[in-house]
Design a protein around this motif. Structure first.
Motif, PDB file in Angstrom:
ATOM      1  N   GLY A  14      12.704  45.048   5.032  1.00 43.22           N
ATOM      2  CA  GLY A  14      12.225  44.456   6.434  1.00 43.22           C
ATOM      3  C   GLY A  14      13.295  43.497   6.829  1.00 43.22           C
ATOM      4  O   GLY A  14      13.065  43.058   8.212  1.00 43.22           O
ATOM      5  N   ASN A  15      14.357  43.215   6.304  1.00 43.13           N
ATOM      6  CA  ASN A  15      15.338  42.215   6.577  1.00 43.13           C
ATOM      7  C   ASN A  15      16.565  43.091   6.904  1.00 43.13           C
ATOM      8  O   ASN A  15      16.916  43.914   6.332  1.00 43.13           O
ATOM      9  N   THR A  16      17.294  42.361   7.866  1.00 49.54           N
ATOM     10  CA  THR A  16      18.696  42.911   8.011  1.00 49.54           C
ATOM     11  C   THR A  16      19.712  42.288   7.243  1.00 49.54           C
ATOM     12  O   THR A  16      19.648  40.818   7.285  1.00 49.54           O
ATOM     13  N   ILE A  17      20.349  42.916   6.288  1.00 49.07           N
ATOM     14  CA  ILE A  17      21.182  42.286   5.309  1.00 49.07           C
ATOM     15  C   ILE A  17      22.726  42.545   5.801  1.00 49.07           C
ATOM     16  O   ILE A  17      22.923  43.541   6.010  1.00 49.07           O
ATOM     17  N   CYS A  18      23.618  41.378   5.922  1.00 55.80           N
ATOM     18  CA  CYS A  18      24.795  41.484   6.559  1.00 55.80           C
ATOM     19  C   CYS A  18      25.703  41.540   5.099  1.00 55.80           C
ATOM     20  O   CYS A  18      25.580  40.648   4.298  1.00 55.80           O
ATOM     21  N   TYR A  19      26.803  42.358   4.945  1.00 64.18           N
ATOM     22  CA  TYR A  19      27.726  42.522   3.662  1.00 64.18           C
ATOM     23  C   TYR A  19      29.018  42.843   4.084  1.00 64.18           C
ATOM     24  O   TYR A  19      29.058  43.815   5.069  1.00 64.18           O
ATOM     25  N   ASP A  20      29.890  42.683   3.311  1.00 64.56           N
ATOM     26  CA  ASP A  20      31.188  42.884   3.376  1.00 64.56           C
ATOM     27  C   ASP A  20      31.436  43.997   1.890  1.00 64.56           C
ATOM     28  O   ASP A  20      30.891  43.684   0.915  1.00 64.56           O
ATOM     29  N   ASP A  21      32.234  45.277   2.140  1.00 68.23           N
ATOM     30  CA  ASP A  21      32.458  46.023   1.258  1.00 68.23           C
ATOM     31  C   ASP A  21      33.888  46.717   1.332  1.00 68.23           C
ATOM     32  O   ASP A  21      34.150  47.302   2.344  1.00 68.23           O
ATOM     33  N   PHE A  22      34.527  46.346   0.448  1.00 64.33           N
ATOM     34  CA  PHE A  22      35.879  46.776   0.341  1.00 64.33           C
ATOM     35  C   PHE A  22      36.161  47.577  -0.977  1.00 64.33           C
ATOM     36  O   PHE A  22      35.672  47.031  -1.865  1.00 64.33           O
ATOM     37  N   GLY A  23      37.299  48.397  -1.086  1.00 66.69           N
ATOM     38  CA  GLY A  23      37.779  49.025  -2.223  1.00 66.69           C
ATOM     39  C   GLY A  23      36.865  49.958  -2.819  1.00 66.69           C
ATOM     40  O   GLY A  23      36.123  50.710  -2.197  1.00 66.69           O
ATOM     41  N   LYS A  50      40.255  43.456  -4.156  1.00 67.43           N
ATOM     42  CA  LYS A  50      39.793  44.926  -3.487  1.00 67.43           C
ATOM     43  C   LYS A  50      40.762  46.150  -3.466  1.00 67.43           C
ATOM     44  O   LYS A  50      40.367  47.016  -3.435  1.00 67.43           O
ATOM     45  N   GLU A  51      42.050  45.533  -3.981  1.00 68.75           N
ATOM     46  CA  GLU A  51      43.017  46.588  -4.165  1.00 68.75           C
ATOM     47  C   GLU A  51      42.584  47.465  -5.135  1.00 68.75           C
ATOM     48  O   GLU A  51      43.042  48.777  -5.302  1.00 68.75           O
ATOM     49  N   ASN A  52      42.176  46.876  -6.290  1.00 69.10           N
ATOM     50  CA  ASN A  52      41.881  47.731  -7.466  1.00 69.10           C
ATOM     51  C   ASN A  52      40.439  47.804  -8.030  1.00 69.10           C
ATOM     52  O   ASN A  52      40.067  48.584  -8.752  1.00 69.10           O
ATOM     53  N   HIS A  53      39.377  47.218  -7.263  1.00 72.39           N
ATOM     54  CA  HIS A  53      38.070  47.308  -7.456  1.00 72.39           C
ATOM     55  C   HIS A  53      37.295  47.537  -6.164  1.00 72.39           C
ATOM     56  O   HIS A  53      37.626  47.105  -5.144  1.00 72.39           O
ATOM     57  N   ARG A  54      35.948  48.189  -6.418  1.00 72.87           N
ATOM     58  CA  ARG A  54      35.099  47.903  -5.282  1.00 72.87           C
ATOM     59  C   ARG A  54      34.330  46.548  -5.236  1.00 72.87           C
ATOM     60  O   ARG A  54      33.801  46.257  -6.238  1.00 72.87           O
ATOM     61  N   VAL A  55      34.581  45.582  -4.148  1.00 69.60           N
ATOM     62  CA  VAL A  55      34.006  44.581  -4.073  1.00 69.60           C
ATOM     63  C   VAL A  55      33.142  44.317  -2.901  1.00 69.60           C
ATOM     64  O   VAL A  55      33.211  44.746  -1.820  1.00 69.60           O
ATOM     65  N   ILE A  56      32.022  43.677  -3.329  1.00 67.12           N
ATOM     66  CA  ILE A  56      30.724  43.680  -2.299  1.00 67.12           C
ATOM     67  C   ILE A  56      30.487  42.011  -2.235  1.00 67.12           C
ATOM     68  O   ILE A  56      30.100  41.595  -3.181  1.00 67.12           O
ATOM     69  N   ALA A  57      30.176  41.607  -0.963  1.00 68.04           N
ATOM     70  CA  ALA A  57      29.712  40.208  -0.961  1.00 68.04           C
ATOM     71  C   ALA A  57      28.722  40.227   0.215  1.00 68.04           C
ATOM     72  O   ALA A  57      28.954  40.969   1.168  1.00 68.04           O
ATOM     73  N   TYR A  58      27.585  39.757  -0.132  1.00 72.27           N
ATOM     74  CA  TYR A  58      26.390  39.881   0.932  1.00 72.27           C
ATOM     75  C   TYR A  58      25.803  38.314   1.233  1.00 72.27           C
ATOM     76  O   TYR A  58      25.763  37.449   0.489  1.00 72.27           O
TER      77      TYR A  58
END
Length: 278
Positions: A14-23, A50-58
């Protein structure tokens, strides 16, 4: 399921979650920000890894660009949000990295959902619950915010969170954090202070956690002193502790190069084939 970019939005419970997702990578690293910040505080780590891993911050519900329903906040709720967020992104297992309150959330989630995590990174955090004195101070702070707004709270927090050298030499970073606090809704701040005051002690769970843990702490952290990180390191089954010189409570921003080096070394031990060149 993976969308790459900044400020991606997804509906979770029910919430809008904003996040960054790279790699890209087999096991994502999910970064959980501290109180009272947002995901932008992890930018130095996202850029480095991010060049070598998938990284997510929310953004935790109510913070940054994430919305919040009217229910009361709790660390249990925030940890459940993390799991539901992972489910929404179809992530079965992750490495989770939390600073301060983000560490409370990570430790809570690992304690209750152990199979969902490959490793744990705890930064400037602790396993103890608030003492009665600390609880009382939080409730006094809530009253002061309700009566006078966030300005004095933000000023006091900044002066405590950063070490003296950071306050003198990294003025732009300090001002950025202050602006983040001031841009957060007063309701989110007070509801989260209540959640922090009511969180449970999790020190008992440390010997029952069998995934690798990296513990990082600013040597001049006044909010969660180094002794709390030393306690974590002494009671985990598999853990490594590093303290960072010339850093306070926001060690990842105050000494990003050293912080990133330790994180990269830790991840490389888990998966030697994906070492980032930092």
């Amino acid at each position: 399921m993976q969308s790459t970019g900044n400020d991606i939005k997804i509906t979770v419970d029910g919430n809008t979650i904003c996040y960054d997702d790279f790699g890209s990578g087999t096991t994502p690293i999910i970064f959980i920000h501290g109180f009272p910040f947002n995901k932008s505080t992890w930018q130095p780590q996202m850029e480095a890894l991010k060049e070598n891993h998938r990284v997510i911050a929310y953004d935790i519900r109510g913070f940054g660009n994430s919305s919040a329903t009217d229910e009361n906040f709790s660390i249990n709720l925030f940890a459940d949000d993390l799991i539901k967020f992972m489910d929404a992104l179809q992530i079965q297992k992750s490495i989770v990295c939390g600073l301060s309150m983000g560490g409370y959330i990570a430790l809570n989630a690992v304690n209750r959902y152990a199979k969902r995590f490959e490793a744990l990174i705890l930064c400037d955090t602790q396993c103890i619950a608030d003492s009665e004195m600390v609880k009382d101070n939080r409730y006094k702070t809530i009253k002061e915010i309700e009566e006078n707004g966030l300005n004095q709270f933000a000023t006091n927090f900044i002066e405590t969170a950063f070490c003296e050298e950071t306050l003198k030499t990294k003025v732009n970073a300090v001002n950025t954090i202050k602006n983040i606090i001031l841009s957060t809704s007063q309701k989110t701040i007070t509801k989260t202070l209540t959640a922090l005051a009511n969180r449970q002690e999790l020190c008992f769970s440390l010997p029952q956690i069998f995934i690798p843990a990296l513990i990082l702490c600013g040597r001049e952290d006044k909010i969660t002193p180094l002794k709390q990180s030393e306690y974590l390191n002494d009671h985990f089954v598999y853990s490594t502790l590093h303290s960072l010189d010339k850093a306070g409570h926001l060690s990842n921003l105050e000494q990003p190069a050293a912080f990133n080096k330790y994180v990269n070394e830790f991840i490389s031990i888990l998966n030697p084939a994906t070492v980032a060149q930092i």
